[in-house]
Design an enzyme around this catalytic site. Structure first.
Site, mmCIF file in Angstrom:
data_model
loop_
_atom_site.group_PDB
_atom_site.id
_atom_site.type_symbol
_atom_site.label_atom_id
_atom_site.label_comp_id
_atom_site.label_asym_id
_atom_site.label_seq_id
_atom_site.Cartn_x
_atom_site.Cartn_y
_atom_site.Cartn_z
ATOM 1 C CB CYS A 75 6.891 -12.333 -22.458
ATOM 2 S SG CYS A 75 6.514 -11.008 -23.632
ATOM 3 C CB CYS A 83 8.223 -5.403 -23.666
ATOM 4 S SG CYS A 83 7.150 -4.671 -22.416
ATOM 5 C CB CYS A 86 8.658 -8.295 -17.440
ATOM 6 S SG CYS A 86 6.850 -8.368 -17.392
ATOM 7 C CB CYS A 195 0.746 -7.383 -21.930
ATOM 8 S SG CYS A 195 1.599 -7.181 -20.346
ATOM 9 C CD GLN A 314 -1.585 -1.614 -3.869
ATOM 10 O OE1 GLN A 314 -0.821 -2.225 -4.618
ATOM 11 N NE2 GLN A 314 -1.159 -0.647 -3.066
ATOM 12 C CE1 TYR A 343 1.642 11.781 0.243
ATOM 13 C CE2 TYR A 343 1.877 10.529 2.271
ATOM 14 C CZ TYR A 343 2.311 11.531 1.429
ATOM 15 O OH TYR A 343 3.429 12.264 1.770
ATOM 16 C CG ASP A 415 -0.304 3.143 -0.321
ATOM 17 O OD1 ASP A 415 0.857 3.146 -0.776
ATOM 18 O OD2 ASP A 415 -1.215 2.446 -0.791
ATOM 19 C CB CYS A 444 5.232 0.627 -4.527
ATOM 20 S SG CYS A 444 5.310 2.335 -5.115
#
Length: 493
Positions: A75, A83, A86, A195, A314, A343, A415, A444
């Site tokens: 990118c 940006c 990432c 993107c 997800q 959750y 989760d 996560c």
């Protein structure tokens, strides 16, 4: 000690990777420096962006000695000042996963006192492309913000190999109506055009190719299994000359989208919107359909799931299936089991558990989001032995014993959001009378996961299985499934 200041450029050699997409340098005459756009073992010129009494943050602006794992970022916006979405585009995919594994292991050692080998697994579709190796042959010295990291033709790179996976992207809108993505640790909006980690079906909506006056954000999402797409528009308050300030919001009711040349866009002007199946307007926590319906049909675990456009799902197309398989394998539910899904969102894990425990068992989901609760109850309707409690997880667990809302459950899955488990969850699992024997923790965030694992270890639980998945390629994020065993059922890891 050297007197660092923001804007100063210093030469450093990075040693370690740190959680959050940083590499760590420890100069002998200065503060610890956390550097972005670098790799462990590289010597770089780094421009300081923030200096505190304890540490400094910096961007690598020139690579003096490159790591063999460095590649050309696909990118053109993946550079200092570009940006912020990432963190690892300049890193070969296998090395990205190795860095994430190191971070998970670091957090477990620091927060839970465990030294555990970790392997981060690729999800389907993200195998390293054949041309990846060729991109590693970069000169040892290059400008990190030059045209080398992307340039002409970068956007034509095919999806896969860590690209084209993100099925939900929220674009911020600048004052001039351009939709883009925010710079790192900033409210500035970068006009990215395309993107590269966005799913191709999102790119095809052309969100960044039109102006969005009267709007603060535009969220685009696709259900990869069904191909259904939705756009969620958040109105903004008009600023000087009708422009909209980034991040500004309206009160209840908001304003409708105002394309160039119109004073107000009526809800039936479908041609003015992107070609999505559904277009919705956000006001606070509620979504109002302007076209189509308020949910998408997601495919996972062998069936379809109704998931509201504003509800959690997800973002990697392969994640829901892989995580469900991992949770089910670790919990090993049996007919007649009682299971608790905290959750629970739209009920993905609860539904899979309901099928396994059968009519002789019980599955209870707990979820605070009203729209997700409606989805979960719809999705679980074919299994009357599965039900969903609406409410904050901590509150439901706190009153469960007194009101009989939650029977003792042998199996528990959670989760939670990135903040990790509520204190009441740890207390619930630590109370033997609640019957929990196996706990699958989907996370996560390795830092909060490791913190919570440490708290459970202090209550006699044992860490059994631990799997990590690269559900967010090109970023520092990683998804983990940890299995914990209660004292009575503990066995060697």
């Amino acid at each position: 000690m050297m007197d660092y200041r923001a804007g100063q450029v210093i030469e450093v050699t990075t040693r370690d990777v740190a959680h959050g997409g940083w590499c760590v340098a420890r100069p002998e005459d200065g503060l610890v420096v956390f550097v972005r756009h670098a790799l462990p073992g590289e010597t770089v010129l780094a421009r300081l962006t923030e200096v505190t009494s304890r540490l400094a943050r910096a961007d690598a602006v020139e690579i003096l000695k490159a790591s063999p794992d460095r590649v050309q970022a696909p990118c053109p916006h993946a550079h200092p000042g570009g940006c912020g979405g990432c963190d690892w585009q300049h890193v070969a995919l296998p090395a990205q996963r190795s860095l994430k594994a190191v971070v998970v292991r670091q957090q477990l050692r620091r927060m839970a006192g465990l030294d555990r080998e970790v392997t981060v697994e690729a999800l389907p579709g993200d195998e390293e492309p054949a041309g990846e190796k060729a991109g590693r042959d970069e000169p040892a010295s290059q400008e990190a913000g030059s045209e080398k990291p992307g340039g002409e033709g970068a956007g034509a790179r095919p999806a896969g190999g860590g690209l084209g996976w993100r099925t939900r992207v929220q674009f911020a809108v600048r004052r001039d109506g351009v939709a883009g993505l925010r710079a790192h640790r900033s409210h500035d909006v970068v006009d990215v055009g395309q993107c590269l980690i966005a799913h191709p079906a999102i790119t095809d909506l052309g969100v960044t190719g039109r102006r969005w006056p009267g709007t603060s954000s535009v969220e685009a999402l696709v259900a990869a299994g069904s191909g259904e797409r939705a756009v969620v528009i958040t109105p903004g308050r008009a600023g000087p000359r009708g422009r909209v300030g980034p991040g500004e919001r309206t009160g209840p009711g908001g304003r409708t989208l105002q394309p160039p040349g119109t004073s107000r866009l009526p809800a039936d002007s479908a041609s003015e919107y992107p070609p999505a199946d559904s277009v919705l307007r956000r006001a606070g926590h509620s979504l109002t359909p302007l076209r189509g319906r308020s949910y998408l049909s997601q495919r996972a675990a062998g069936r379809d799931w109704r998931v509201g456009a504003g509800a959690f799902w997800q973002v990697h197309p392969g994640a829901a299936d892989v995580l469900t398989d991992a949770v089910m394998a670790e919990l090993a539910p049996e007919p007649g089991d009682v299971a608790l899904d905290l959750y629970c969102g739209a009920g993905l894990f609860a539904g899979s558990l309901a099928q396994a425990v059968g009519p002789g068992g019980t599955v209870i989901g707990v979820e605070s989001d009203n729209a997700a609760v409606r989805d979960a109850r719809h999705n679980l309707r074919e299994w009357p032995w599965a039900r969903v409690h609406r409410g904050d997880v901590a509150a439901v667990l706190g009153r469960g014993g007194q009101l009989g809302a939650l029977p003792p459950a042998r199996l528990v899955v959670a989760d939670p959001p990135r903040a990790g488990l509520a204190r009441e969850v740890i207390e619930y699992l630590g109370a033997p009378e609640n019957g929990a024997a196996r706990f699958a923790y989907v996370s996560c965030d390795p830092a909060t996961m490791a913190r919570d694992i440490g708290l459970l270890l202090g209550r006699g639980w044992t860490l059994g299985g631990l799997r990590a998945f690269d559900a967010f390629p090109m970023t520092h994020h990683v998804e983990c499934v940890a299995t914990l065993l209660a004292p009575a059922s503990a066995r060697p890891a």
